[in-house]
Enzyme design. Structure first.
Site, short mmCIF file in Angstrom:
data_model
loop_
_atom_site.label_atom_id
_atom_site.label_comp_id
_atom_site.label_asym_id
_atom_site.label_seq_id
_atom_site.Cartn_x
_atom_site.Cartn_y
_atom_site.Cartn_z
CE1 TYR A 5 41.13 34.90 19.26
CE2 TYR A 5 41.54 37.26 19.26
CZ TYR A 5 42.01 35.96 19.22
OH TYR A 5 43.36 35.72 19.15
CG PHE A 54 45.67 37.12 26.34
CD1 PHE A 54 45.71 37.15 27.73
CD2 PHE A 54 44.48 37.48 25.71
CE1 PHE A 54 44.58 37.52 28.47
CE2 PHE A 54 43.35 37.84 26.44
CZ PHE A 54 43.41 37.87 27.83
CD GLU A 55 43.94 32.49 20.14
OE1 GLU A 55 43.89 31.30 19.81
OE2 GLU A 55 43.92 33.41 19.31
CB ILE A 56 39.54 34.86 26.23
CG1 ILE A 56 40.66 34.96 27.29
CG2 ILE A 56 38.25 34.31 26.85
CD1 ILE A 56 40.36 35.90 28.44
#
Ligand SMILES: Nc1nc2c(ncn2[C@@H]2O[C@H](COP(=O)(O)OP(=O)(O)O)[C@@H](O)[C@H]2O)c(=O)[nH]1
Ligand SMILES: *[C@@H]1O[C@H](CO)[C@@H](O)[C@H](O)[C@H]1NC(C)=O
Ligand SMILES: *[C@@H]1O[C@H](CO)[C@@H](O)[C@H](O)[C@H]1NC(C)=O
Ligand SMILES: *[C@@H]1O[C@H](CO)[C@@H](O)[C@H](O)[C@H]1NC(C)=O
Ligand SMILES: [Mg+2]
Length: 402
Positions: free
Chosen positions: A234, A299-301
């Protein structure tokens, strides 16, 4: 003079206890300020003026970094260096122009080099207008996906009278958006349904993007491949406190789940981060032991395998049955953060300091020549109280900067 045997044992034992205590006193930090924190103390916030230069969010992460070489990332080439990953967004038809704004920024700073596909989700069919506008904003592949009703509708076990009553109570406490039914549905979908969508079946990583966000810095490496090469689950950009009323019973429900499944807790977890209520005692109290600090999930990857793991599926089902997505306003940000903080190895969570970002009213603006359009170190747009919402220093305190 010889002491009786029992007295000698007693003296020996007392001496040992004395030595033990002495060693403990030497080892223990005298106060919290002696614990090594890579910033000012959490209480001092995160202002640009007094910030430790070490905290300046600039520069690329440690390599290896995969870059564009020749046409290895050409669009629509099945033999490209791209891995199974997509940029994704849940978005409404009316938000087409705002979506195009976000696309323009992310394409300009990153994706025109790597050409990862965009996947758009909607609970209603996308209009031709939405498709035309968004398709024109990228040369990468674009997909339009309908969210199935069984992923979106309010579950049958939710009592709508109780829901109405709860919403009224939370409205009195000024919990934002609580009166919008679709907001609750959106939070639930982002918490636990998105990873189950058939369109993502072959995807391993995703980058979540919302309409009307901004990206400021050129990023010259394949961010998804970086996640894979460095075994990360994450990536986040901004950490904030939440409205404690919106998650009042999230922590108690989580504790119940953990009591039933103690083996799910990762030995290298970040529970201390979740529970440190010193900076916001009122949040800690209202949220029954959770500080409310969370990764700001617009926002997340991330690695979808985490959300699809047995542990997370069971945790999400437990929360879903408990009803807090509707009787309170549990957000996907705190739900994801609590799960990551307890069930994942904290070293697999990465702060993307180098990705300049804004979702109103907060920024991550690196001090880096690759960035333009934001003020280096600036965190918020408006009133001074907004500065106090930043809880990244708490994350750095317990986990560090990677
Ligand atoms: N399709 C669809 N998207 C939604 C709905 N509600 C919210 N979203 C999307 O979910 C994301 C978060 O919603 P937003 O209104 O930005 O919430 P905020 O960021 O918390 O203020 C955005 O990408 C919205 O476009 C909905 O009812 N339908
Ligand atoms: C992507 O996923 C598909 C389906 O699971 C698989 O066949 C393919 O090898 C994967 N591609 C890469 C680059 O990992
Ligand atoms: C809940 O409230 C809405 C409007 O506030 C109303 O339309 C609806 O009928 C109510 N539902 C129930 C089950 O009371
Ligand atoms: C990646 O993480 C998995 C699961 O924690 C671990 O088994 C594996 O050894 C790690 N791989 C690398 C290259 O660090
Ligand atoms: Mg938003």
């Amino acid at each position: 003079m010889a002491l009786p045997k029992s007295m000698r044992y007693l003296a020996g034992a007392t001496f040992c206890i004395f030595i033990y205590l002495f060693v403990q006193i030497l080892r223990a930090p005298a106060s919290e300020s002696e614990i090594k924190v890579p910033s000012k103390t959490p209480e001092s916030g995160y202002n640009s003026k007094d910030r430790d230069p070490q905290l300046d969010p600039s520069g690329e992460p440690p390599g290896p970094l995969r870059r564009v070489e020749g046409d290895n990332y050409a669009p629509n080439d099945p033999a490209s260096a791209r891995i199974n990953a997509t940029i994704l967004s849940l978005v409404r038809n009316e938000e087409a122009d705002d979506m195009v704004q976000s696309m323009r920024d992310l394409e300009r700073t990153w994706n025109h080099k790597f050409n990862y596909p965009w996947t758009f989700f909607n609970d209603k069919p996308f209009t031709e207008e939405f498709k035309e506008k968004t398709r024109a904003a990228t040369k990468a592949e674009v997909r339009y996906e309908l969210v199935p009703a069984e992923h979106w509708d309010i579950p049958s076990w939710i009592n709508m009278d109780l829901y109405n009553e709860s919403v009224s109570l939370l409205l009195e406490q000024k919990v934002q958006y609580v009166e919008r039914q679709s907001y609750h549905q959106m939070c639930r979908w982002n918490s636990g349904m998105f990873s189950e969508h058939p369109a993502l079946k072959d995807m391993q990583y995703y980058w979540r993007v919302e309409p009307n966000v901004h990206f400021f810095c050129d990023v010259d490496y394949d961010v998804f491949a970086w996640m894979q090469d460095h075994n990360k689950t994450y990536g986040f950009n901004i950490n904030l406190f939440d409205s404690p009323q919106s998650v009042a019973t999230l922590w108690p429900e989580t504790k119940k789940f953990v009591e039933d499944n103690p083996s799910y807790v990762h030995p290298n977890n970040a529970q201390e981060w979740l529970e440190d209520g010193k900076r916001r005692p009122e949040n800690h109290q209202i949220a029954h032991g959770y500080s409310t600090c969370h990764f700001w999930s617009n926002f997340e990857i991330g690695d979808l395998s985490f959300w699809r793991s047995k542990t997370y599926r069971e945790y999400f089902t437990h929360l879903d049955r408990a009803g807090g997505f509707f009787y309170e306003r549990w957000g996907d940000a705190p739900v994801h953060s609590v799960a990551l903080g307890l069930f994942e190895d904290k070293t697999k969570i990465h702060w993307f300091r180098d990705i300049g970002y804004q979702h109103i009213p907060f920024f991550n603006c690196p001090n880096n020549p690759k960035c333009s359009g934001c003020v280096a170190g600036k965190f918020s747009d408006g009133a001074k109280w907004l500065e106090r919402e930043d809880c990244r220093p708490l994350w750095f305190k317990y986990v560090g900067m990677d």
